[in-house]
Write an enzyme that holds these catalytic residues in place. Structure first.
Site, mmCIF file in Angstrom:
data_model
loop_
_atom_site.group_PDB
_atom_site.id
_atom_site.type_symbol
_atom_site.label_atom_id
_atom_site.label_comp_id
_atom_site.label_asym_id
_atom_site.label_seq_id
_atom_site.Cartn_x
_atom_site.Cartn_y
_atom_site.Cartn_z
ATOM 1 C CG ASP A 11 -8.957 -5.109 35.246
ATOM 2 O OD1 ASP A 11 -9.587 -5.734 36.123
ATOM 3 O OD2 ASP A 11 -9.512 -4.551 34.271
ATOM 4 C CD GLU A 72 -11.214 -6.697 39.195
ATOM 5 O OE1 GLU A 72 -12.022 -7.382 38.537
ATOM 6 O OE2 GLU A 72 -11.041 -5.478 39.027
ATOM 7 C CG ASP A 145 -9.844 -3.460 30.272
ATOM 8 O OD1 ASP A 145 -10.595 -4.252 30.852
ATOM 9 O OD2 ASP A 145 -10.098 -2.929 29.186
#
Length: 188
Positions: A11, A72, A145
């Site tokens: 992430d 991501e 996260d």
């Protein structure tokens, strides 16, 4: 665990870059291997911050030797400064995968939320709860996260299958095809 696909989920972020590794078997069951966050200081120069993120990812790659990296996909946000830092961290993650000869894929936040919770607009807490449930954790993974990184890894394994793939292999999901088509059309 030879019969499982080991996925490193990332992430991306400049201040906190979530990093999670899971082993996912053909029956879609999963086991936590590693979870953490690479942190950089907001007052450091950008090159130092990116090097710090790269070092954190490199350490996990060396320690856990994933088959694939899932990152991501950066999307447009109102805050241009925030999206720029996220894009830079995403680039570092993809570069680290390439340098290690590992296939990499990107998934949108909506794809990840839908894969994990069944709802593409799920909130952070719902994602954390489902990640904890899937991985049979005693507590919610924190910070968010780190939970998002684990969710990315699970999403990738569930969408792409559990066989290790060569770099660049694997079919795009319908959402990824639509995104690629839109990007291609915007360049004309």
């Amino acid at each position: 665990m030879a019969s499982a696909l080991r996925v490193l989920g990332i992430d991306p972020g400049l201040t906190r870059c979530g990093i999670g590794v899971v082993d996912v078997r053909a029956d879609r069951s999963a086991t936590l291997v590693h979870v953490g966050v690479a942190r950089s200081r907001a007052d450091d120069p950008i090159e130092t911050r990116l090097a710090t993120i790269a070092a954190g990812i490199r350490e996990v790659l060396a320690a856990h030797r994933p088959h694939v990296v899932a990152v991501e996909r950066v999307f447009a946000q109102q805050n241009r400064h925030s999206v720029m830092g996220t894009a830079q961290a995403s680039g570092i993650a993809l570069l680290m995968a390439a340098e290690h000869g590992i296939a990499a894929a990107t998934h949108t936040p909506t794809e990840v939320k839908a894969a994990i919770t069944g709802y593409g607009s799920a909130d952070k807490r719902q994602v954390q709860t489902m990640v904890a449930r899937v991985l049979r954790l005693d507590a919610l993974p924190t910070p968010a996260d780190a939970a998002d990184a684990l969710a990315l890894a699970l999403c990738h394994a569930w969408r792409q299958g559990t066989a290790p793939q060569a770099p660049g292999a694997g079919a795009l999901t319908p959402a990824q095809r639509a995104w690629a088509d839109a990007e291609r059309l915007s360049r004309r």
